[in-house]
Design a protein around this motif. Structure first.
Motif, PDB file in Angstrom:
ATOM      1  N   VAL A  92       0.792  -1.227   0.000  1.00 56.33           N
ATOM      2  CA  VAL A  92       0.000   0.000   0.000  1.00 56.33           C
ATOM      3  C   VAL A  92       0.835   1.293   0.000  1.00 56.33           C
ATOM      4  CG1 VAL A  92      -1.741   1.301   1.263  1.00 56.33           C
ATOM      5  CG2 VAL A  92      -2.012  -1.145   0.953  1.00 56.33           C
ATOM      6  N   PRO A  93       1.799   1.443   0.923  1.00 56.68           N
ATOM      7  CA  PRO A  93       2.577   2.688   0.875  1.00 56.68           C
ATOM      8  C   PRO A  93       3.350   2.860  -0.428  1.00 56.68           C
ATOM      9  CG  PRO A  93       3.063   1.444   2.876  1.00 56.68           C
ATOM     10  CD  PRO A  93       2.195   0.584   2.037  1.00 56.68           C
ATOM     11  N   PRO A 173       9.220  15.125   9.733  1.00 59.83           N
ATOM     12  CA  PRO A 173       8.445  14.198   8.917  1.00 59.83           C
ATOM     13  C   PRO A 173       6.953  14.517   8.836  1.00 59.83           C
ATOM     14  CG  PRO A 173       9.125  13.158  10.957  1.00 59.83           C
ATOM     15  CD  PRO A 173       9.754  14.505  10.947  1.00 59.83           C
ATOM     16  N   VAL A 174       6.358  14.080   7.748  1.00 70.23           N
ATOM     17  CA  VAL A 174       4.929  14.260   7.508  1.00 70.23           C
ATOM     18  C   VAL A 174       4.170  13.137   8.219  1.00 70.23           C
ATOM     19  CG1 VAL A 174       3.155  14.127   5.714  1.00 70.23           C
ATOM     20  CG2 VAL A 174       5.305  15.332   5.276  1.00 70.23           C
ATOM     21  N   GLU A 175       3.046  13.474   8.800  1.00 65.08           N
ATOM     22  CA  GLU A 175       2.230  12.454   9.444  1.00 65.08           C
ATOM     23  C   GLU A 175       1.432  11.721   8.370  1.00 65.08           C
ATOM     24  OE1 GLU A 175      -0.784  12.616  13.157  1.00 65.08           O
ATOM     25  OE2 GLU A 175       0.826  14.086  13.058  1.00 65.08           O
ATOM     26  N   THR A 176       1.540  10.397   8.331  1.00 68.76           N
ATOM     27  CA  THR A 176       0.870   9.678   7.245  1.00 68.76           C
ATOM     28  C   THR A 176      -0.550   9.292   7.612  1.00 68.76           C
ATOM     29  OG1 THR A 176       2.064   7.770   8.055  1.00 68.76           O
ATOM     30  CG2 THR A 176       2.840   8.738   6.013  1.00 68.76           C
ATOM     31  N   ILE A 177      -1.470   9.614   6.703  1.00 70.76           N
ATOM     32  CA  ILE A 177      -2.863   9.194   6.882  1.00 70.76           C
ATOM     33  C   ILE A 177      -3.224   8.281   5.714  1.00 70.76           C
ATOM     34  CG2 ILE A 177      -5.240   9.969   7.181  1.00 70.76           C
ATOM     35  CD1 ILE A 177      -3.895  12.788   7.880  1.00 70.76           C
ATOM     36  N   THR A 178      -3.105   8.818   4.499  1.00 72.57           N
ATOM     37  CA  THR A 178      -3.444   8.029   3.313  1.00 72.57           C
ATOM     38  C   THR A 178      -2.193   7.554   2.579  1.00 72.57           C
ATOM     39  OG1 THR A 178      -3.397   9.960   1.897  1.00 72.57           O
ATOM     40  CG2 THR A 178      -5.481   9.439   2.939  1.00 72.57           C
ATOM     41  N   ASN A 179      -1.023   7.988   3.017  1.00 70.67           N
ATOM     42  CA  ASN A 179       0.241   7.724   2.327  1.00 70.67           C
ATOM     43  C   ASN A 179       0.418   8.558   1.066  1.00 70.67           C
ATOM     44  OD1 ASN A 179       1.857   5.765   3.814  1.00 70.67           O
ATOM     45  ND2 ASN A 179       0.075   4.445   3.568  1.00 70.67           N
ATOM     46  N   LEU A 180      -0.617   9.289   0.662  1.00 68.84           N
ATOM     47  CA  LEU A 180      -0.430  10.283  -0.403  1.00 68.84           C
ATOM     48  C   LEU A 180      -0.100  11.586   0.331  1.00 68.84           C
ATOM     49  CD1 LEU A 180      -3.573   9.350  -2.462  1.00 68.84           C
ATOM     50  CD2 LEU A 180      -1.230   9.068  -3.255  1.00 68.84           C
ATOM     51  N   TYR A 181       1.144  11.983   0.300  1.00 66.14           N
ATOM     52  CA  TYR A 181       1.594  13.041   1.205  1.00 66.14           C
ATOM     53  C   TYR A 181       0.953  14.392   0.896  1.00 66.14           C
ATOM     54  CZ  TYR A 181       5.092   9.892   3.161  1.00 66.14           C
ATOM     55  OH  TYR A 181       5.719   8.847   3.788  1.00 66.14           O
ATOM     56  N   LEU A 183      -2.011  14.905  -0.159  1.00 59.65           N
ATOM     57  CA  LEU A 183      -3.340  14.839   0.455  1.00 59.65           C
ATOM     58  C   LEU A 183      -3.225  14.885   1.988  1.00 59.65           C
ATOM     59  CD1 LEU A 183      -6.139  14.493  -0.855  1.00 59.65           C
ATOM     60  CD2 LEU A 183      -5.991  12.070  -0.266  1.00 59.65           C
TER      61      LEU A 183
END
Lengths: 334, 558
Positions: A92-93, A173-181, A183
């Motif tokens: 997925v990621p 770092p970016v917090e991942t929710i959908t893995n589309l950064y 978004l």
């Protein structure tokens, strides 16, 4: 339209099954002992034999194929041999990273390509036309690898404008929710992070999008030229319509149909070209995921990865066909 | 639809693509939470990171390397990239002194060996805790060794195999370790079936790092994604093929360590892209610098060159299954016709030394009185004539050259071409073949297609056994002895040395072994390389280890 849609979706199944058969037989035709490659030079003979048993590599390949398909039907995409993690969970990621990169590349390629093509056709044989088409020619023949490295050299190393690798700043770092950064940062309302993510996207999208951009520009130009000479355009011009409206409203709509086909095909091709871009820019995408699986003979990952890419490719083609109908009412699917 | 502008339509295509991604875009388990304040960890309820230390000194290290870990549980892996991370999260009973392969105390403060070499008793360091807060004690050590040695262990999860345990301590059925007993809370005793000379060297390997039994029981299969040990850094997050984040273990049992607050290890496959990232300040330290980039590095005062001690060997092996390479004269002749120094100057930017023996000179037991076959084409021709080939070999020789870059051999094909040109001068025609890596390993192991092959080895531990026995003993056929070289006298020496516990006597045995190998010339040892790393000039305290793993706990920025 609906029955057409259903018919098209039904056709997907034999296509995908054929795909699994081809991928499966090709992979198994490659020489080399997977157990040795997977476990490395330092593994013991005993554990290699255990792995062969576990993978069923000692069985006839047709039987292996049916076992694989059996699992697939039950929604089991298999387990990666290298990482020992279920592929469905693991992929997925990677998939998200590749889709983000591909989408950005196609946005760039389509926006620049279509507009360059239109302007070239509009001002045929002008200096703009010549320059754009020369650039397009260079763009088509540019190796992605070389372009990527040159971009890094110029924009990262010399000018320090853009980051050279990765998807985000690791120190923040970016917090991942959908893995589309892109978004994710919008959802979290982190606008400075959004800018960082976009900056990371620029160089790889240009590297990946240059070839499709060039192809699209050339296709749009020739398609536009053809349409611009047709009667209805002459009529529109005679009515005293502004040049801009004639070009962008009337001509583009009809000129876009072959262009759409090209865009669809190029998007599919991008998924393949992504391997190189993802390697140079350390982009953790599905191209690299499959590439690493190939070099370590991680059979389940190779099969599933290629299958997923084939699936995306087929879906894109379907979308393109549906878009035809939306653009041109003469195309009627019954 | 008709009302929409065409440009909007075009944009929609892109959006459609992005949306198709969202469908599958759930957050996966191991992606975890990436909040940068360090409070919330995916792995454990570990202590929160310390607030930023005063001053401007940097306290986060970003390291760039070529590949990702396969797994974070060191017991189930054999690849160097996995062990590098494990080395930060786990401690073993013993460890190697930084920068060397010498054994010193770690989780075990001291140890006693009975004179017959059959029992080792370790006194454990008191008061050590795992990252999950549970106690490290003798029971934990017993648990780990049982997990590795018992093929039916319930903590051996599907698909796992403890390869290093099997190869260092013998496969099931011929185990070296008979049993591991907890004598009391802080004493653990190993009883062996037979003496094993490199036992302490083996115990010190990263792969035998002690894991938290509580965490293994609780996490089960997932332990390989969320490791828990006693090491200087606490695992925080793993984004596959992208980065691994480690936080400082604030309760680390070694006083004053680690010095860094956080370590992020990034996977950047392309060597030159990694170097660009270093120059651009996106990473602080990189592994595997291409020799071609050395001059750029040296001209940049903001960066510094770091050399890993040479602990490897690259070699050409003769396939004894093929004629005329079973003839010692032919092997010696070809050995005389390789100009090692020229190869080093041309392809290694000087970052290598010519190899004489199958093991590196930094390893104890190295025989420096062994003389190499000097570069002498006349001698080579004479030897060929003695072997019955006065006009050179009648058939072209198939030379297998590695298709991939390795620390001991950055570009195998170019080196093969240089050797091809030399051999041409003595009438030996060569065809270079470079099948893809998996096929390459398979072919050389089968020994049916190649006449001569190129390969190499990096030592796993500081014992000569790991080079000589592993690569050249008849027991290693089929397997690592791809020359199919059999010498009974050598076999007696090497297996004798395994059971000998007196290091002085072992040294003698290994020195003799190297003489036999030189005379038989089953290999042409080519080079021992010095792998290069590069870092920011203000990065201090990094001591590169010979085996490819090192602690990041002593690193700090000035």
């Amino acid at each position: 339209m609906n029955s057409y849609l259903i018919k098209r979706v039904m056709v997907l199944f034999p296509v995908l099954i054929g795909m699994t058969l081809i991928v499966f037989s090709i992979i198994h035709a490659i020489p080399g002992d997977p157990a040795e490659t997977i476990l490395g030079q330092k593994a013991t003979e005993q554990s290699k034999q255990a792995l062969r048993n576990q993978l069923g590599l000692d069985k006839p390949w047709l039987q292996q194929y049916f076992n694989y398909m059996g699992d697939l039907v039950q929604g089991d995409l298999g387990t990666s041999i290298r990482t020992k993690t279920p592929i469905a969970k693991e992929i997925v990621p990677y998939l998200a990273a590749t889709l983000e990169l591909t989408a950005a590349s196609m946005l760039f390629a389509t926006f620049v390509g279509v507009n360059a093509g239109i302007l070239s056709a509009w001002r045929q044989n002008s200096w703009f036309d010549y320059t754009a088409m020369i650039i397009a020619l260079i763009g088509v023949s540019m190796p992605i690898f070389w372009l990527g490295l040159m971009e890094q050299l110029l924009f990262a190393l010399k000018l320090h404008w853009l980051p050279s690798i990765g998807r985000m700043d690791q120190r923040n770092p970016v917090e991942t929710i959908t893995n589309l950064y892109v978004l994710d940062t919008i959802l979290a309302g982190q606008w400075d992070q959004l800018w960082t993510v976009i900056k990371h996207l620029i160089l790889p999208s240009i590297a990946l999008g240059t070839i499709p951009m060039a192809v699209i520009a050339r296709m749009t130009r020739s398609s536009m030229l053809e349409v611009m000479n047709s009667d209805y355009i002459r009529t529109a011009k005679a009515k005293g319509m502004s040049q801009f409206l004639v070009v962008y409203k009337h001509a583009l709509k009809n000129a876009l149909i072959p262009v759409l086909t090209v865009i669809g095909l190029q998007t599919g091709a991008l998924l393949g070209g992504a391997v190189l871009t993802e390697t140079i820019f350390a982009w953790p995408g599905v191209g690299r995921y499959i590439f690493e699986a190939i070099s370590s003979r991680d059979y389940p990952v190779i099969q599933t990865g290629i299958l997923i890419i084939a699936f995306i490719f087929v879906v894109i083609n379907l979308l393109v066909d549906l878009l035809y109908a939306a653009i041109d009412p003469r195309i009627n699917y019954k | 639809m008709k009302k929409w502008g065409n440009l909007a339509l075009v944009l929609m295509l892109g959006a459609g693509l992005a949306l198709s991604g969202c469908g599958g875009g759930n957050n996966t388990g191991n992606a975890g939470n990436t909040g940068n304040t360090g409070g919330n960890t995916a792995a454990t309820n570990a202590p929160a990171s310390l607030p930023e230390t005063s001053g401007t000194a940097q306290d986060t290290l970003i390291l760039g390397r070529g590949g990702d870990s396969a797994s974070l549980d060191p017991a189930i892996v054999t690849d160097g990239e996995s062990l590098k991370i494990a080395h930060q999260v786990f401690d073993s009973l013993l460890e190697y002194k930084p920068g060397t392969s010498e054994v010193q105390a770690s989780l075990a403060d001291s140890w006693e060996v009975t004179p017959d070499g059959l029992s080792y008793t370790f006194k454990l360091h008191p008061g050590v805790k795992f990252h999950d807060g549970t106690d490290f004690n003798a029971e934990a050590v017993v648990f780990n060794f049982q997990r590795w040695s018992d093929p039916a262990s319930e903590y051996k999860f599907e698909g796992d195999s403890f390869d290093y345990y099997d190869s260092m301590f013998g496969p099931d059925g011929s185990r070296v370790i008979k049993e591991v007993k907890a004598v009391d809370e802080s004493t653990v005793q190993f009883v062996l079936n037979q003496p094993q000379a490199p036992f302490l060297q083996n115990i010190a390997m990263t792969t035998f790092g002690i894991a938290s039994p509580a965490a293994i029981k609780e996490k089960k299969e997932n332990f390989k994604n969320e490791p828990v040990g006693t090491g200087p850094f606490v695992f925080k997050e793993w984004k596959r093929n992208d980065s691994i984040t480690l936080d400082k273990n604030t309760a680390y049992w070694k006083e004053g360590l680690p010095k860094l607050n956080k370590v992020i290890v990034r996977s950047i496959p392309d060597n030159s892209a990694r170097f660009t990232a270093l120059q651009n300040g996106e990473i602080d330290l990189m592994e595997d610098l291409s020799p071609d980039d050395l001059s750029t590095l040296e001209s940049n005062s903001a960066l510094t060159k770091i050399e890993r001690p040479p602990f490897n060997v690259a070699y050409l092996g003769f396939n004894f299954k093929k004629k005329p390479f079973d003839n010692v004269k032919v092997r010696q002749a070809l050995s005389h016709a390789v100009n090692k120094q020229e190869i080093i100057d041309a392809f290694f930017a000087g970052q290598a030394q010519a190899a004489v023996n199958p093991m590196p000179p930094s390893l104890w037991g190295y025989n420096d009185s062994v003389k190499d076959y000097e570069y002498d084409l006349d001698k080579a021709k004479a030897l060929l004539a003695e072997a019955g080939y006065p006009d050179g070999l009648p058939d072209p020789v198939t030379l297998y050259a590695m298709p991939v870059s390795r620390p001991y051999m950055p570009d195998g094909k170019k080196v093969a071409e240089a050797i091809q040109a030399e051999w041409e001068k003595i009438g030996v025609k060569t065809v270079i073949e470079s099948p893809e890596w998996a096929t390459y390993l398979d072919d050389t192991k089968a020994g049916e297609k190649d006449d001569i092959f190129m390969l190499g080895w990096t030592g796993d531990n500081g014992d000569p056994d790991n080079f000589l026995y592993t690569l050249l003993d008849k027991d290693a056929i089929p397997g690592n002895n791809r020359a199919f070289y059999v010498n009974e006298e050598l076999h007696t020496l090497l297996t004798g040395a395994q059971k000998e516990t007196d290091q002085g006597k072992r040294t003698e045995l290994y020195k003799q072994a190297q003489e036999i190998i030189k005379a038989d010339a089953p290999w042409i040892p080519l080079v021992h390389t010095t792998p290069l790393l590069a870092g920011k000039a203000n990065l201090k305290g990094f001591v590169p280890g010979p085996t490819g793993t090192e602690y990041y706990s002593e690193i700090y920025f000035e």
